[in-house]
Design an enzyme around this catalytic site. Structure first.
Site, short mmCIF file in Angstrom:
data_model
loop_
_atom_site.label_atom_id
_atom_site.label_comp_id
_atom_site.label_asym_id
_atom_site.label_seq_id
_atom_site.Cartn_x
_atom_site.Cartn_y
_atom_site.Cartn_z
N LYS A 107 0.97 -1.28 0.15
CA LYS A 107 0.03 0.04 -0.01
C LYS A 107 0.96 1.28 -0.07
O LYS A 107 1.80 1.24 0.49
CB LYS A 107 -0.84 0.00 1.27
CG LYS A 107 -2.22 0.67 1.17
CD LYS A 107 -3.30 -0.16 0.28
CE LYS A 107 -4.45 0.24 0.40
NZ LYS A 107 -5.48 -0.68 -0.30
N GLY A 219 -24.41 3.83 1.39
CA GLY A 219 -23.29 4.36 0.76
C GLY A 219 -23.85 4.37 -0.50
O GLY A 219 -24.10 3.50 -1.10
N TYR A 220 -23.88 5.49 -1.45
CA TYR A 220 -24.27 5.40 -2.94
C TYR A 220 -23.26 6.03 -3.97
O TYR A 220 -23.36 6.68 -4.61
CB TYR A 220 -25.36 6.34 -2.96
CG TYR A 220 -26.41 5.43 -4.08
CD1 TYR A 220 -26.96 4.26 -3.64
CD2 TYR A 220 -26.95 6.16 -5.17
CE1 TYR A 220 -27.80 3.59 -4.59
CE2 TYR A 220 -27.76 5.48 -6.01
CZ TYR A 220 -28.05 4.19 -5.89
OH TYR A 220 -28.98 3.77 -6.39
N GLY A 224 -21.59 1.65 -3.68
CA GLY A 224 -22.90 1.25 -3.23
C GLY A 224 -23.82 1.58 -4.56
O GLY A 224 -24.85 0.57 -4.38
P1 NAD Z 1 -17.04 6.52 -2.70
O1 NAD Z 1 -16.13 7.96 -2.27
O2 NAD Z 1 -17.18 6.40 -4.17
O3 NAD Z 1 -18.55 6.37 -1.90
C1 NAD Z 1 -18.54 6.37 -0.48
C2 NAD Z 1 -20.27 6.74 -0.28
O4 NAD Z 1 -20.33 6.48 0.89
C3 NAD Z 1 -20.48 8.04 -0.79
O5 NAD Z 1 -21.84 7.80 -1.18
C4 NAD Z 1 -20.70 8.73 0.62
O6 NAD Z 1 -21.87 9.80 0.69
C5 NAD Z 1 -21.02 7.50 1.56
N1 NAD Z 1 -20.95 8.14 2.97
C6 NAD Z 1 -19.92 8.85 3.56
N2 NAD Z 1 -20.00 8.80 4.73
C7 NAD Z 1 -21.06 8.16 5.08
C8 NAD Z 1 -22.02 8.00 6.34
N3 NAD Z 1 -21.46 8.67 7.37
N4 NAD Z 1 -23.01 7.34 6.13
C9 NAD Z 1 -23.51 6.64 5.09
N5 NAD Z 1 -22.80 6.83 3.91
C10 NAD Z 1 -21.65 7.65 3.91
O7 NAD Z 1 -16.15 5.17 -2.12
P2 NAD Z 1 -16.43 3.90 -2.71
O8 NAD Z 1 -15.29 3.64 -4.17
O9 NAD Z 1 -17.79 3.34 -3.16
O10 NAD Z 1 -15.83 3.00 -1.46
C11 NAD Z 1 -16.58 2.54 -0.48
C12 NAD Z 1 -16.07 1.85 0.42
O11 NAD Z 1 -15.75 0.46 -0.33
C13 NAD Z 1 -14.80 2.05 1.26
O12 NAD Z 1 -14.88 1.45 2.23
C14 NAD Z 1 -13.69 1.59 0.28
O13 NAD Z 1 -12.49 1.39 0.89
C15 NAD Z 1 -14.37 0.20 -0.22
N6 NAD Z 1 -13.63 -0.45 -1.41
C16 NAD Z 1 -13.73 0.31 -2.68
C17 NAD Z 1 -13.43 -0.43 -3.79
C18 NAD Z 1 -13.43 0.22 -5.11
O14 NAD Z 1 -13.19 -0.45 -6.00
N7 NAD Z 1 -13.91 1.49 -5.12
C19 NAD Z 1 -12.52 -1.71 -3.70
C20 NAD Z 1 -12.68 -2.21 -2.33
C21 NAD Z 1 -13.12 -1.55 -1.30
#
Ligand code: NAD
Length: 417
Positions: A107, A219-220, A224
């Site tokens: 990382k 989460g959207y 999400g």
């Molecule tokens: P993103 O930034 O696109 O979306 C995050 C979402 O969470 C947003 O809709 C935001 O409004 C919402 N959010 C933030 N604070 C919140 C709260 N207090 N309550 C409810 N919702 C809240 O991020 P992402 O890429 O969708 O990642 C989401 C999660 O998935 C993270 O934990 C990330 O580490 C994990 N993840 C992502 C990937 C990937 O490919 N993008 C891969 C593995 C894990």
């Protein structure tokens, strides 16, 4: 009683210690797996738009490469710490092993606030980071990818800088690139799609008919919103609640995820969607749904609210949404958990496919990506379920056992101990 971990990396080590005991791991292998193999800390000078040079601190932690080159994202965040990066590098090692991707774990991160930086400053920082670490990375050494606040464009600049330093085009050094410069089809929704394949397997195990199931998604964002679309389209389940940082929405008859996405694009949030009532994020988590998908933040299901979770299964799409204590509670109350580093491994799996395609200089169509992703995720889920049933442990512990045993075997066979 063991000392309570005081940092994220100490909790990653404590989780490993627990599994090492269950596996009866040789002390020498356990000792190797407890520490990162290499940590690089660099200072990156960047000429800012006001003419001043600012020096940023960057890291790359290379945790373990017994199973293949280090692999893991790069984060740009103002609160970045070496401790967080260390823990995430350890978890990448286990995540790659659980889906049998031929990688170790790593990382990286830079302490900076990308929201306050211009495009030119961000490009300077991305190139400067590669100038500082390029000798430590490479297609057969360490392959970075996007993570928090880094994106395909940043991967493009980094790949270009590395290619300039090497003297030839080297798209194999990084994944998550834009399509036109060696990215892979199917990367955008890979994490959500991978999770859906594990939900299908969990439903078979639990004897659940997904076409009449209900789902709530916290989460959207990327993960999400894509999970909502795919659960709706591929499984035919009803999405009855979704949320973002401003709050949630609920309609017991089901939400149309595309309309919700349009509403979020127009208004900046899912809340106040005309065909639904507003609810809080806490209420969403406690709905009596078939599938609950935390897809936002870490530590949202804790010892405190776990007894009130009524879902039949929790698909942990976010990283670390369930604390280990909450996982125990859910396990005892019969809530089936698909643990995060299994459930969200679709992203790294398609990153693996991107690396293979870049090395081969031959690109697959989207159908092939989906087929291979399904195969990998289904196999990973079944391996973990088998271990969970055999040892009568939770899916989380079983995922660790499968992953740590695979890394330990590689350490042993390579003769490191
Ligand atoms: P993103 O930034 O696109 O979306 C995050 C979402 O969470 C947003 O809709 C935001 O409004 C919402 N959010 C933030 N604070 C919140 C709260 N207090 N309550 C409810 N919702 C809240 O991020 P992402 O890429 O969708 O990642 C989401 C999660 O998935 C993270 O934990 C990330 O580490 C994990 N993840 C992502 C990937 C990937 O490919 N993008 C891969 C593995 C894990």
């Amino acid at each position: 009683m063991d000392k309570k971990p005081s940092s994220l990396f100490e909790s990653a080590q404590a989780q490993l210690d627990e599994v090492a005991r269950m596996l009866n791991l040789e002390p020498s292998i356990h000792a190797i797996l407890r520490e990162p193999m290499r940590e690089v800390q660099v200072s990156i000078p960047v000429k800012m738009d006001d003419g001043q040079t600012k020096v940023f601190k960057g890291f790359r932690v290379q945790y373990n490469n017994a199973r293949g080159p280090f692999k893991g994202g790069i984060r740009f965040h103002p609160d970045e710490t070496i401790d967080t990066i260390r823990a995430l590098a350890a978890w990448m090692t286990w995540k790659c092993a659980v889906v049998n991707a031929p990688f170790g774990g790593g990382k990286g991160g830079v302490i900076c606030n990308p929201k306050e930086m211009s495009r030119g400053e961000l490009e300077g920082l991305s190139r400067g980071y590669i100038d500082a670490i390029w000798e430590f990375i490479g297609p057969d050494k360490d392959i970075p990818a996007p993570d928090v606040y880094t994106n395909p464009q940043i991967m493009g600049w980094m790949m270009d800088e590395y290619s300039k330093l090497k003297g030839y085009y080297s798209p194999q050094v990084i994944t998550g690139k834009p399509l036109a410069i060696g990215g892979s089809l199917g990367r955008v929704d890979a994490t959500a799609r991978g999770a859906v394949f594990t939900i299908i397997e969990a439903a078979k195990h639990l004897n659940i008919d997904l076409s009449t199931a209900t789902a709530a998604i916290q989460g959207y964002g990327n993960v999400g919103s894509n999970a909502s679309l795919l659960i709706h389209d591929m499984l035919g389940s009803k999405i009855i609640a979704v949320s973002d940082s401003k709050g949630g929405i609920y309609n017991k008859h089901g939400l149309e995820p595309r309309n919700v996405l349009q509403h979020k694009e127009k208004t900046g949030s899912v809340i106040n969607f005309p065909e639904a009532e507003n609810i809080s994020n806490d209420q969403l988590l406690e709905l009596g749904v078939t599938i609950l998908c935390p897809a936002a933040l870490e530590n949202v299901i804790t010892e405190e609210n776990a007894p009130r979770i009524k879902a039949k299964m929790v698909a942990a799409l976010a990283n670390g949404p369930i604390t280990p204590e909450a996982d125990e509670v859910l396990n005892h109350s019969g809530v089936f958990v698909i643990p995060d580093f299994l459930c969200n491994a679709g992203g790294v799996t398609v990153s693996y496919f991107e690396w293979v395609q870049s090395l081969d200089k031959y690109y697959w169509d989207e159908e092939e990506i989906h087929r291979q992703l399904n195969k990998s995720m289904t196999k990973a889920f079944r391996d973990v379920l088998t271990e969970s049933l055999k040892r009568k442990v939770s899916m989380r512990i079983a995922a660790y056992i499968v992953a740590v045993a695979r890394v330990a075997e590689a350490v042993r066979l390579r003769g490191w101990v």
